[in-house]
Design a protein around this motif. Structure first.
Motif, PDB file in Angstrom:
ATOM      1  N   LEU A 156      14.857  -6.577  -7.491  1.00 11.90           N
ATOM      2  CA  LEU A 156      13.679  -5.712  -7.373  1.00 11.90           C
ATOM      3  C   LEU A 156      14.129  -4.356  -6.825  1.00 11.90           C
ATOM      4  CD1 LEU A 156      11.387  -8.351  -5.636  1.00 11.90           C
ATOM      5  CD2 LEU A 156      11.470  -7.816  -8.089  1.00 11.90           C
ATOM      6  N   PRO A 157      14.954  -3.644  -7.549  1.00  9.75           N
ATOM      7  CA  PRO A 157      15.514  -2.399  -6.999  1.00  9.75           C
ATOM      8  C   PRO A 157      14.445  -1.341  -6.778  1.00  9.75           C
ATOM      9  CG  PRO A 157      16.021  -2.599  -9.337  1.00  9.75           C
ATOM     10  CD  PRO A 157      15.424  -3.898  -8.923  1.00  9.75           C
ATOM     11  N   GLY A 158      14.571  -0.662  -5.637  1.00 11.19           N
ATOM     12  CA  GLY A 158      13.755   0.517  -5.386  1.00 11.19           C
ATOM     13  C   GLY A 158      14.442   1.740  -5.966  1.00 11.19           C
ATOM     14  N   GLU A 159      14.035   2.910  -5.506  1.00 11.95           N
ATOM     15  CA  GLU A 159      14.662   4.132  -6.019  1.00 11.95           C
ATOM     16  C   GLU A 159      16.138   4.185  -5.642  1.00 11.95           C
ATOM     17  OE1 GLU A 159      12.473   7.731  -5.219  1.00 11.95           O
ATOM     18  OE2 GLU A 159      10.589   6.621  -5.134  1.00 11.95           O
ATOM     19  N   VAL A 160      16.463   3.779  -4.413  1.00 15.28           N
ATOM     20  CA  VAL A 160      17.851   3.717  -3.947  1.00 15.28           C
ATOM     21  C   VAL A 160      18.073   2.315  -3.396  1.00 15.28           C
ATOM     22  CG1 VAL A 160      19.567   4.673  -2.371  1.00 15.28           C
ATOM     23  CG2 VAL A 160      17.800   6.177  -3.357  1.00 15.28           C
ATOM     24  N   THR A 161      19.028   1.598  -3.973  1.00 20.88           N
ATOM     25  CA  THR A 161      19.167   0.169  -3.651  1.00 20.88           C
ATOM     26  C   THR A 161      20.643  -0.201  -3.516  1.00 20.88           C
ATOM     27  OG1 THR A 161      17.143  -0.363  -4.859  1.00 20.88           O
ATOM     28  CG2 THR A 161      18.646  -2.184  -4.405  1.00 20.88           C
ATOM     29  N   TYR A 162      20.931  -0.946  -2.440  1.00 21.12           N
ATOM     30  CA  TYR A 162      22.309  -1.386  -2.181  1.00 21.12           C
ATOM     31  C   TYR A 162      22.342  -2.879  -1.883  1.00 21.12           C
ATOM     32  CZ  TYR A 162      23.763   3.489  -1.684  1.00 21.12           C
ATOM     33  OH  TYR A 162      24.036   4.806  -1.911  1.00 21.12           O
ATOM     34  N   GLU A 180       6.242  -8.143  -5.196  1.00 17.48           N
ATOM     35  CA  GLU A 180       7.364  -7.841  -6.078  1.00 17.48           C
ATOM     36  C   GLU A 180       7.093  -6.586  -6.905  1.00 17.48           C
ATOM     37  OE1 GLU A 180       8.451 -11.232  -8.391  1.00 17.48           O
ATOM     38  OE2 GLU A 180       9.479 -12.198  -6.705  1.00 17.48           O
ATOM     39  N   GLU A 181       5.855  -6.419  -7.330  1.00 13.09           N
ATOM     40  CA  GLU A 181       5.513  -5.216  -8.092  1.00 13.09           C
ATOM     41  C   GLU A 181       5.682  -3.965  -7.242  1.00 13.09           C
ATOM     42  OE1 GLU A 181       1.652  -3.266 -10.425  1.00 13.09           O
ATOM     43  OE2 GLU A 181       1.532  -5.262  -9.539  1.00 13.09           O
ATOM     44  N   ALA A 182       5.227  -4.059  -5.984  1.00 10.51           N
ATOM     45  CA  ALA A 182       5.295  -2.889  -5.105  1.00 10.51           C
ATOM     46  C   ALA A 182       6.710  -2.612  -4.621  1.00 10.51           C
ATOM     47  CB  ALA A 182       4.361  -3.097  -3.912  1.00 10.51           C
ATOM     48  N   TRP A 183       7.544  -3.648  -4.536  1.00 11.42           N
ATOM     49  CA  TRP A 183       8.896  -3.489  -4.000  1.00 11.42           C
ATOM     50  C   TRP A 183       9.680  -2.424  -4.766  1.00 11.42           C
ATOM     51  CZ3 TRP A 183      10.281  -6.708   0.141  1.00 11.42           C
ATOM     52  CH2 TRP A 183      11.564  -6.500   0.648  1.00 11.42           C
ATOM     53  N   ARG A 184       9.459  -2.337  -6.054  1.00 11.59           N
ATOM     54  CA  ARG A 184      10.231  -1.413  -6.885  1.00 11.59           C
ATOM     55  C   ARG A 184       9.839   0.047  -6.650  1.00 11.59           C
ATOM     56  NH1 ARG A 184       9.982  -4.805 -12.582  1.00 11.59           N
ATOM     57  NH2 ARG A 184       9.637  -6.838 -11.594  1.00 11.59           N
ATOM     58  N   LYS A 185       8.798   0.262  -5.853  1.00 13.54           N
ATOM     59  CA  LYS A 185       8.385   1.625  -5.519  1.00 13.54           C
ATOM     60  C   LYS A 185       8.972   2.092  -4.181  1.00 13.54           C
ATOM     61  CE  LYS A 185       4.055   0.872  -8.015  1.00 13.54           C
ATOM     62  NZ  LYS A 185       2.576   0.787  -7.919  1.00 13.54           N
ATOM     63  N   LEU A 186       9.704   1.208  -3.493  1.00  8.48           N
ATOM     64  CA  LEU A 186      10.347   1.611  -2.248  1.00  8.48           C
ATOM     65  C   LEU A 186      11.349   2.734  -2.510  1.00  8.48           C
ATOM     66  CD1 LEU A 186      11.159  -1.859  -0.611  1.00  8.48           C
ATOM     67  CD2 LEU A 186       9.503  -0.186   0.230  1.00  8.48           C
ATOM     68  N   ARG A 187      11.465   3.618  -1.547  1.00  8.64           N
ATOM     69  CA  ARG A 187      12.503   4.641  -1.664  1.00  8.64           C
ATOM     70  C   ARG A 187      13.867   4.027  -1.424  1.00  8.64           C
ATOM     71  NH1 ARG A 187      14.782   8.787  -4.127  1.00  8.64           N
ATOM     72  NH2 ARG A 187      16.441   9.622  -2.812  1.00  8.64           N
ATOM     73  N   LEU A 188      13.973   3.132  -0.429  1.00  8.32           N
ATOM     74  CA  LEU A 188      15.271   2.574  -0.059  1.00  8.32           C
ATOM     75  C   LEU A 188      15.154   1.077   0.145  1.00  8.32           C
ATOM     76  CD1 LEU A 188      18.269   3.013   0.852  1.00  8.32           C
ATOM     77  CD2 LEU A 188      17.372   3.261   3.179  1.00  8.32           C
ATOM     78  N   SER A 189      16.046   0.324  -0.474  1.00  8.40           N
ATOM     79  CA  SER A 189      16.136  -1.122  -0.283  1.00  8.40           C
ATOM     80  C   SER A 189      17.605  -1.478  -0.055  1.00  8.40           C
ATOM     81  CB  SER A 189      15.595  -1.873  -1.502  1.00  8.40           C
ATOM     82  OG  SER A 189      15.731  -3.266  -1.340  1.00  8.40           O
ATOM     83  N   VAL A 190      17.881  -2.072   1.110  1.00  8.07           N
ATOM     84  CA  VAL A 190      19.252  -2.445   1.464  1.00  8.07           C
ATOM     85  C   VAL A 190      19.254  -3.924   1.833  1.00  8.07           C
ATOM     86  CG1 VAL A 190      21.202  -2.044   3.009  1.00  8.07           C
ATOM     87  CG2 VAL A 190      19.730  -0.123   2.325  1.00  8.07           C
ATOM     88  N   GLN A 191      20.115  -4.698   1.179  1.00 15.45           N
ATOM     89  CA  GLN A 191      20.190  -6.137   1.425  1.00 15.45           C
ATOM     90  C   GLN A 191      21.615  -6.496   1.855  1.00 15.45           C
ATOM     91  OE1 GLN A 191      17.350  -8.088   0.935  1.00 15.45           O
ATOM     92  NE2 GLN A 191      16.300  -6.180   0.428  1.00 15.45           N
ATOM     93  N   ILE A 192      21.744  -6.974   3.098  1.00 14.39           N
ATOM     94  CA  ILE A 192      23.028  -7.477   3.601  1.00 14.39           C
ATOM     95  C   ILE A 192      23.036  -8.977   3.302  1.00 14.39           C
ATOM     96  CG2 ILE A 192      24.514  -7.748   5.621  1.00 14.39           C
ATOM     97  CD1 ILE A 192      23.002  -5.324   6.838  1.00 14.39           C
ATOM     98  N   ASP A 219       0.816  -1.226   0.000  1.00  9.79           N
ATOM     99  CA  ASP A 219       0.000   0.000   0.000  1.00  9.79           C
ATOM    100  C   ASP A 219       0.850   1.277   0.000  1.00  9.79           C
ATOM    101  OD1 ASP A 219       0.777   0.655   2.673  1.00  9.79           O
ATOM    102  OD2 ASP A 219      -0.984  -0.289   3.538  1.00  9.79           O
ATOM    103  N   GLY A 220       2.171   1.134   0.071  1.00  8.08           N
ATOM    104  CA  GLY A 220       3.065   2.288  -0.048  1.00  8.08           C
ATOM    105  C   GLY A 220       3.421   2.964   1.253  1.00  8.08           C
ATOM    106  N   SER A 221       2.889   2.484   2.387  1.00  9.18           N
ATOM    107  CA  SER A 221       3.210   3.133   3.661  1.00  9.18           C
ATOM    108  C   SER A 221       4.612   2.782   4.148  1.00  9.18           C
ATOM    109  CB  SER A 221       2.173   2.763   4.726  1.00  9.18           C
ATOM    110  OG  SER A 221       2.106   1.365   4.915  1.00  9.18           O
ATOM    111  N   VAL A 222       5.153   1.665   3.706  1.00  8.65           N
ATOM    112  CA  VAL A 222       6.545   1.328   3.988  1.00  8.65           C
ATOM    113  C   VAL A 222       7.412   1.924   2.885  1.00  8.65           C
ATOM    114  CG1 VAL A 222       8.240  -0.554   4.076  1.00  8.65           C
ATOM    115  CG2 VAL A 222       6.085  -0.757   5.338  1.00  8.65           C
ATOM    116  N   LYS A 223       8.400   2.708   3.277  1.00  9.13           N
ATOM    117  CA  LYS A 223       9.255   3.410   2.315  1.00  9.13           C
ATOM    118  C   LYS A 223      10.658   2.809   2.226  1.00  9.13           C
ATOM    119  CE  LYS A 223       6.006   6.533   1.839  1.00  9.13           C
ATOM    120  NZ  LYS A 223       5.165   6.570   0.614  1.00  9.13           N
ATOM    121  N   ALA A 224      11.086   2.125   3.300  1.00 11.74           N
ATOM    122  CA  ALA A 224      12.450   1.574   3.327  1.00 11.74           C
ATOM    123  C   ALA A 224      12.411   0.168   3.894  1.00 11.74           C
ATOM    124  CB  ALA A 224      13.368   2.457   4.160  1.00 11.74           C
TER     125      ALA A 224
END
Length: 768
Positions: free
Chosen positions: A507-513, A485-497, A461-466
């Motif tokens: 599934l990169p968001g706007e900023v992805t590491y 998976e469709e919604a994941w790409r709308k995240l502002r930040l995605s960080v995967q350790i 629903d877009g309430s989670v941003k990071a």
């Protein structure tokens, strides 16, 4: 892409060999050589696995004995080790060669097959590629992104492999930042245990230790494929069967590990022409979700035997002294059991009265009984009640809180239980927040955070941003895959350790590491020297682990180091924690854990390296009940049916249960063969009852689609699955996780625990 293990003509043929044996050794050898390792190197690694002076297995969480076997590892544990110390590398050259949009077409297996990640990477949308980034730049940019967000919109997920030290630091980082959103892999599998057991016995974990198996005179197994998901437990079952102990198994599928087993460490068994030891004295294929009905039938049989004992003047079958001193609610529970008809019990369980009465007689004669269970109980709409009903059955005869008896939830990931112990929880009442505030000079958030299901809703629903993830492959493991998976790409930040490439990275968001970390089996050297880490096994024992293998890349950082640098970049000056001081010597983190949880971790550093580890101080093991009424509670279930009951006769609606192969661990797929079920070269298969196939005019190898039977406007579908007749109850089908996760609606979860109900999903067969 390496498709050498996939075939257009897969072989599906009944497997008539035992689990273990030569088949297990052959499979391990094949995986060892395929990862570029020599037999000598593999031997040196595996002889240290699950030993006091070695490393804890990175696969399942089964107990590590004080006196280990010469080879204290199993087939899947060996594969997990091979997978981590592979000679293959997913390096800068790989990412320079492949676009992310291309990689999305690769299979999960082929992604991880590329080997260990070596370099921190940042997604570049203009190139549709990951490009290298300096560690210090990554930390600074991630910190700035998090500082710009409302903390309630950020999720800090942790998979079940991270150590106690890393987990403690992770939850502190999240709370100091201001986010209580700490979902973990336990939400997906055993949350029904964590919610159900405290109300029954006052403990969120089981009461059985490994030594109890030597004293037990009966074992139950409910909904657990031990031969695939915790194979080292087969040693205890094997020994029990050699003593003549009855082992009674309830599972919709016939799983080889609890049918026949040939011990690879026994030369006599390996060289004998037979098919090993019969592991279950009785094996019952109940309907998926029929567990409460089956347990009610057993309880009904026990009550009848108790009535007969009273009438004949013989000793009672019920442990009336235990019930009187320790129990509460027995009268209501007894009334429920007596009020259920055998016709309804048989209909809902799929088992006949004679079988359940036979189990009742076995149980009435046993004095020390262990009940083991897995996700076949927890991943149902009434998963919490399943767990509580199994407690009821044990409490009837006083089988909790004494040697050789107890409740034994068999957890998955190697430290998924321990992470909860040191504060990974979205529920504020489970965490000593006042202590954390006092110790570290910050004010933690006091409101409830997001669990896995709620985090998924927030992403959609877009309430989670990071979403910042300490390990795992969240989007692939979670339900409602397509929407997520469709919604994941709308995240502002995605960080995967991470240690390896997986679907979530694509599934990169706007900023992805991608931040690559050391694995548990690798040398972890900090300012004070080589470091140990610790974890908690399924029996609530704490163990140490020390790396053995050289790091896959000189650029890798440890999980504690990455957490510390993220914290320094994101929340500078917001607590009195000296993150560098902690990372220099992990024993300092253990001291902090002991200060926070003195009852469980007193003298932590002096005890965690001893053989067998040390056991947490669990009150229920001493018949002290930390429930609201200070009693062990008989909790009456609301009923039998799962969805409620799915009627299948004459219809195209079936109940799907997801399963794992013996060539995978959670979302990690080692290969396309499921030897113990006789499936080679594919995972896109559904196993069906032959009568259902005839009724639906289907034959072996027919291709079909599966669609979720739900009236919520969402089209959930998995296409091009191969049908195969298998020994499974009528009305039920089985297929592989995570491939069939798109069929699990987000709302289809256990009541009270939010555990996805992946063991009874109503689906429709769609002809192609």
């Amino acid at each position: 892409m390496d498709r050498s293990e996939i075939t257009d003509n897969p072989v599906i043929k009944a497997y008539d060999q035992p689990s273990g044996g030569w088949g297990s050794l052959k499979s391990v050898m094949e995986k060892t050589l395929a990862e570029g390792l020599s037999v000598e190197t593999m031997y040196e690694m595996l002889r240290k696995q699950n030993k006091a002076d070695g490393y804890a297995c990175v696969s399942c969480s089964w107990a590590k004995p004080a006196e280990p076997h010469l080879a204290e590892f199993c087939e899947n544990g060996a594969k997990a080790t091979v997978w981590e110390v592979t000679r293959k590398r997913c390096d800068r050259a790989f990412f320079a060669k492949h676009r992310v949009s291309e990689l999305r077409h690769w299979t999960d297996h082929d992604l991880e097959k590329q080997g260990r990640l070596t370099t921190p990477m940042r997604y570049d949308a203009s190139l549709d590629q990951y490009i290298p980034v300096k560690w210090e730049d990554a930390f600074r940019e991630i910190g700035a992104e998090l500082q710009a967000l409302n903390p309630d919109s950020a999720v800090f997920y942790v998979s079940g492999r991270a150590s106690l030290e890393a987990s403690y630091m992770w939850q502190l980082f999240s709370r100091i930042y201001g986010s209580p959103n700490l979902p973990d892999s336990s939400n997906m599998c055993h949350e029904s245990t964590s919610v159900g057991l405290p109300k029954s016995i006052g403990s969120p974990v089981g009461t059985v230790q490994i030594e109890d198996f030597d004293l037990a005179d009966m074992l139950f197994f409910f909904g657990h494929n031990t031969g695939t998901n915790a194979p080292r437990l087969l040693h205890q079952v094997h020994d029990a069967r050699q003593r003549g102990v009855p082992v009674v198994t309830f599972n919709p599928l016939q799983e080889r590990g609890l049918m026949r087993f040939k011990d690879p460490q026994s030369p006599a068994e390996m060289l004998s022409p037979g098919d090993g030891v019969k592991m279950s004295s009785d094996y019952f294929q109940l309907r998926p979700g029929g567990d409460i009905a089956a347990m009610t039938g057993i309880a009904k049989a026990v009550l009848a035997l108790d009535d007969a004992a009273i009438a004949d003047g013989r000793p009672r079958i019920l442990d009336t002294a235990f019930i009187a001193e320790h129990g509460h609610g027995f009268e209501d529970f007894e009334a429920f059991v007596r009020g259920q008809s055998w016709e309804e019990i048989e209909r809902c369980s799929g088992l006949d009265r004679d079988s359940l009465e036979h189990v009742g007689r076995l149980y009435s004669r046993a004095e020390r009984v262990i009940a083991n269970y897995g996700m076949g109980l927890t991943q149902h709409r009434h998963g919490t009640e399943n767990v509580q009903m199994l407690c009821n059955l044990l409490l009837m005869r006083g089988n909790i809180g004494k040697p050789g008896a107890g409740i034994s939830p068999i957890r998955g990931h190697s430290n998924v239980q321990g992470q909860r112990t040191v504060g990974i929880s979205e529920k504020p009442e489970l965490v000593p927040l006042d202590k954390l505030a006092e110790f570290y000079a910050f004010e933690p958030p006091r409101h409830k955070g997001l669990d896995t299901v709620e985090a998924c809703k927030g992403i959609i629903d877009g309430s989670v941003k990071a979403f910042v993830s300490l390990g795992g492959n969240f989007s692939r493991a979670a339900p409602e895959t397509a929407l997520l998976e469709e919604a994941w790409r709308k995240l502002r930040l995605s960080v995967q350790i991470s240690t390896k490439l997986n679907r979530n990275h694509l599934l990169p968001g706007e900023v992805t590491y991608i931040l690559p970390c050391l694995g548990r089996i690798e040398d972890d050297r900090q300012a004070s020297g080589l470091q140990h880490v610790s974890m908690e096994d399924s029996t609530a024992c704490i163990h140490g682990s020390i790396g053995w293998s050289p790091p896959a890349s000189p650029e890798l950082l440890s999980e504690p180091k990455i957490i510390a640098e993220l914290a320094k970049a994101t929340i500078p000056g917001r607590s009195n924690i000296d993150w560098d001081f902690w990372v220099a010597d992990y024993s300092r983190v253990r001291d902090e854990i002991a200060r926070t949880y003195p009852k469980d971790f007193s003298n932590f550093n002096a005890r965690f390296l001893q053989p067998g580890g040390f056991h947490r101080d669990l009150a229920a093991c001493k018949r002290e009940w930390n429930t609201e009424n200070k009693k062990a509670n008989f909790l009456t279930p609301s009923g039998f049916d799962v969805n409620p009951n799915i009627e299948v006769d004459g219809k195209n609606i079936l109940s799907l249960m997801t399963i794992r192969s013996n060539d995978q661990f959670n979302t990690t797929v080692y290969g396309y063969d499921d030897r113990l079920r006789g499936i080679q070269g594919t995972r896109m298969v559904i196993l069906m009852n032959a009568e259902d196939m005839k009724r639906l005019n289907l034959r072996d190898d027919d291709r079909v689609d599966l669609a979720t039977h739900a009236d919520d406007g969402v089209d959930r579908r998995v296409c091009d699955l191969r049908v195969h007749a298998f020994s499974i109850p009528k009305g039920a089908i089985a297929g592989y996780f995570p491939e069939l996760n798109p069929l699990v609606p987000l709302w289809h979860h256990a009541e009270g625990s939010h555990t996805p109900a992946s063991k009874a999903i109503p689906v429709e067969i769609v002809r192609r």
